[in-house]
Motif scaffolding. Sequence first.
Motif, short mmCIF file in Angstrom:
data_model
loop_
_atom_site.label_atom_id
_atom_site.label_comp_id
_atom_site.label_asym_id
_atom_site.label_seq_id
_atom_site.Cartn_x
_atom_site.Cartn_y
_atom_site.Cartn_z
N THR A 235 35.17 21.61 40.27
CA THR A 235 35.96 22.84 40.23
C THR A 235 35.65 23.63 39.14
N CYS A 236 35.33 25.03 39.22
CA CYS A 236 34.95 25.94 38.49
C CYS A 236 36.13 26.93 37.99
N ILE A 237 36.44 27.11 36.68
CA ILE A 237 37.39 28.19 36.36
C ILE A 237 36.49 29.44 36.17
N PHE A 238 36.85 30.46 36.77
CA PHE A 238 36.39 31.68 36.56
C PHE A 238 37.30 32.65 35.77
N LYS A 239 36.57 33.69 35.54
CA LYS A 239 37.37 34.62 34.48
C LYS A 239 36.76 36.21 34.58
N LEU A 240 37.88 37.06 34.75
CA LEU A 240 37.28 38.38 34.96
C LEU A 240 38.28 39.25 34.12
N THR A 241 37.24 39.57 33.10
CA THR A 241 38.04 40.33 31.83
C THR A 241 37.83 42.07 32.41
N PRO A 242 38.83 42.71 32.69
CA PRO A 242 38.59 43.86 33.20
C PRO A 242 38.03 44.91 32.04
N THR A 243 37.02 46.01 32.64
CA THR A 243 36.33 46.81 31.69
C THR A 243 37.27 48.08 32.34
N GLU A 244 37.77 48.17 33.31
CA GLU A 244 38.58 49.57 33.79
C GLU A 244 39.61 48.87 34.71
N THR A 245 40.96 49.32 34.65
CA THR A 245 41.93 49.19 35.19
C THR A 245 42.72 50.32 35.71
N THR A 246 42.98 50.46 36.87
CA THR A 246 43.68 51.27 37.50
C THR A 246 44.99 51.07 38.38
N ALA A 247 46.09 51.80 38.12
CA ALA A 247 47.33 51.56 39.03
C ALA A 247 47.88 52.72 39.61
#
Length: 176
Positions: free
Chosen positions: A145-157
């Motif tokens: 099992t791998c743990i993945f991480k996405l740290t946003p460089t841009e966020t829109t809502a």
Amino acid sequence: MRMQDRICNDKQKIEGLLSSAKTGFLGLTNNDVPYVVPLNFVWYEGSIYFHGASEGKKINYIKNNPVATFVISEFQGTMVSPIPANTDTAYLSIMLFGDIEIVNNLSEATNAMQALLDKYVAGYYNMPLSSQHVARHQSSLGSKTCIFKLTPTETTAKENIKIEEQLYFQGRNIDH
């Protein structure tokens, strides 16, 4: 963003949905072929964390192109109008953009997995997750099992604010 009047800059709403949404959709590409997969996830310390097998389509896409989009959305109801073309949906949606990395730091991976457990099965386990469990866990198909991480460089809502008196409910019709 095309509909400027629907931009949401309310950090509290954005953080709230990132923390409470149960399913997110990870968008990846590989050689111009798109791939979108629904995931359990946790918003933890400013990043999206999720887990998955160390083999398979998702990991192949990530290894070939770590650039990703992560989308969550909350349906808040359908709003009706006497004019059919003005029927609309109330919602809040968030898109995060960034690169995905595999979390190799065992302490970070354990904390992220504990955050996932706290989100989806709060109070079920009577002890915190051990790092030894995270280090040796394998999927039901036998891969690590791998743990993945996405740290946003841009966020829109984006949101379309719910108007209570316009909400559709079963039995409501044009005569009411």
